[in-house]
Design an enzyme around this catalytic site. Structure first.
Site, short mmCIF file in Angstrom:
data_model
loop_
_atom_site.label_atom_id
_atom_site.label_comp_id
_atom_site.label_asym_id
_atom_site.label_seq_id
_atom_site.Cartn_x
_atom_site.Cartn_y
_atom_site.Cartn_z
N ASP A 96 4.70 -21.71 -25.93
CA ASP A 96 4.21 -20.34 -25.97
C ASP A 96 2.85 -20.24 -26.66
OD1 ASP A 96 5.16 -20.98 -28.50
OD2 ASP A 96 6.74 -19.48 -28.52
N ASP A 154 16.20 -13.72 -34.83
CA ASP A 154 16.87 -12.84 -33.88
C ASP A 154 17.37 -13.62 -32.65
OD1 ASP A 154 14.51 -13.44 -32.59
OD2 ASP A 154 13.82 -11.37 -32.38
N HIS A 201 15.52 -15.77 -30.83
CA HIS A 201 14.54 -16.08 -29.77
C HIS A 201 14.23 -17.58 -29.72
CE1 HIS A 201 11.28 -15.27 -32.93
NE2 HIS A 201 10.83 -16.38 -32.40
N GLU A 231 12.44 -13.05 -26.41
CA GLU A 231 13.06 -12.14 -27.37
C GLU A 231 14.36 -11.58 -26.80
OE1 GLU A 231 12.10 -11.91 -30.31
OE2 GLU A 231 9.98 -11.46 -30.59
C1 GLP Z 1 7.91 -18.52 -33.51
C2 GLP Z 1 7.83 -19.48 -32.32
C3 GLP Z 1 9.17 -20.10 -32.03
C4 GLP Z 1 9.80 -20.62 -33.30
C5 GLP Z 1 10.03 -19.47 -34.24
C6 GLP Z 1 10.74 -19.86 -35.52
O1 GLP Z 1 8.31 -17.25 -33.16
N1 GLP Z 1 7.35 -18.83 -31.15
O2 GLP Z 1 9.00 -21.14 -31.08
O3 GLP Z 1 11.02 -21.25 -33.02
O4 GLP Z 1 8.74 -18.95 -34.56
O5 GLP Z 1 9.82 -20.32 -36.45
P1 GLP Z 1 10.17 -21.08 -37.79
O6 GLP Z 1 10.45 -22.48 -37.38
O7 GLP Z 1 8.93 -20.96 -38.61
O8 GLP Z 1 11.35 -20.41 -38.38
#
Ligand code: GLP
Length: 241
Positions: A67, A136, A138, A143
């Site tokens: 992404d 949440d 995702h 989402e």
């Molecule tokens: C972002 C990314 C996700 C990732 C998420 C969780 O939203 N788009 O790919 O999994 O953050 O991030 P973290 O690993 O910092 O908790």
């Protein structure tokens, strides 16, 4: 679905790096689907370490990232393009022409998403997809929604995601409100999916996603149906399961 319990963050990172490393050794020209966020940083650091020791060679791999924020240029410090170069690509021998991230600077969402789906198809799909998980549920930036989106699409980020990601920006106001993300079908078509999760703040969503119903309201829950899905969590993230 296989769940691997790691002792702590470092152990989780080493275990995940081992699986990625095995994938690259077994298929040197594999396609890696890569992820951003705080969780995989240690995994990338471990891969860089092994690369420096001569144990892993990225010269033939292709990478497709999950992404990108819509509206951020590649050189923006919070763009995922920048993140991936800082944490991995600039430190190993992956070929620049084999690196793909959705084009956040293309404001034409339809064109940017179509182009990315064509790239994924052209490289032959994903051998191993690395994922983190949002609080949440995702994955990528898919989402919670009323249905699973299939291909690459433009999403409005939820307040929860903006809140969680503001730590990387000066303030919540600076977090882009939209992103381009690979769709659920693309992730599900990856031949192997590897999720990393650590910390107490992920415990509830790990329980909901993998021990609750499969629903687009918890996007990660679809992974229960993937034929080769591995979750590596530390003790805190797995504390409720
Ligand atoms: C972002 C990314 C996700 C990732 C998420 C969780 O939203 N788009 O790919 O999994 O953050 O991030 P973290 O690993 O910092 O908790």
């Amino acid at each position: 679905m296989r769940i691997i319990r790691a002792k702590d963050y470092d152990d989780m990172s080493r275990k995940a790096a081992n699986i990625i490393s095995a994938q690259v050794i077994m298929k040197p020209d594999c396609v890696l689907g890569l992820a951003t966020g705080g969780t995989p940083v240690g995994t990338y650091a471990q891969l860089v370490d092994w690369y420096n020791k001569g144990d892993i060679d990225f010269s033939q791999i292709t990478s497709v990232n999950l992404d990108e924020y819509r509206g951020l240029k590649r050189d923006h410090e919070q763009s995922y393009w920048y993140f991936m170069h800082e944490n991995l690509f600039n430190k190993v021998n992956v070929k620049p022409e084999n690196i793909y991230v959705p084009n956040g600077s293309n404001m034409d969402a339809d064109a940017a998403c179509k182009e990315y789906d064509e790239i994924i198809e052209k490289v032959g799909g994903i051998d191993l997809q690395l994922l983190g998980i949002g609080e949440d549920g995702h994955i990528g930036f898919n989402e919670p929604a009323d249905n699973f989106e299939l291909g690459t699409h433009c999403v409005d980020l939820t307040e929860s995601t903006i809140e969680a990601n503001k730590r990387f920006f000066n303030s919540a106001d600076e977090v882009p409100r939209q992103a381009y993300t690979m769709g659920i079908r693309t992730i599900m078509q990856a031949r192997k999916v590897l999720m990393v999760a650590n910390g107490k703040n992920k415990a509830q969503i790990i329980k909901d996603a993998f021990f609750g119903p499969v629903t687009p309201q918890v996007p990660a829950s679809i992974l229960q149906m993937h034929p080769d899905f591995i979750l590596i969590g530390d003790e805190e993230a797995l504390s409720l399961v």
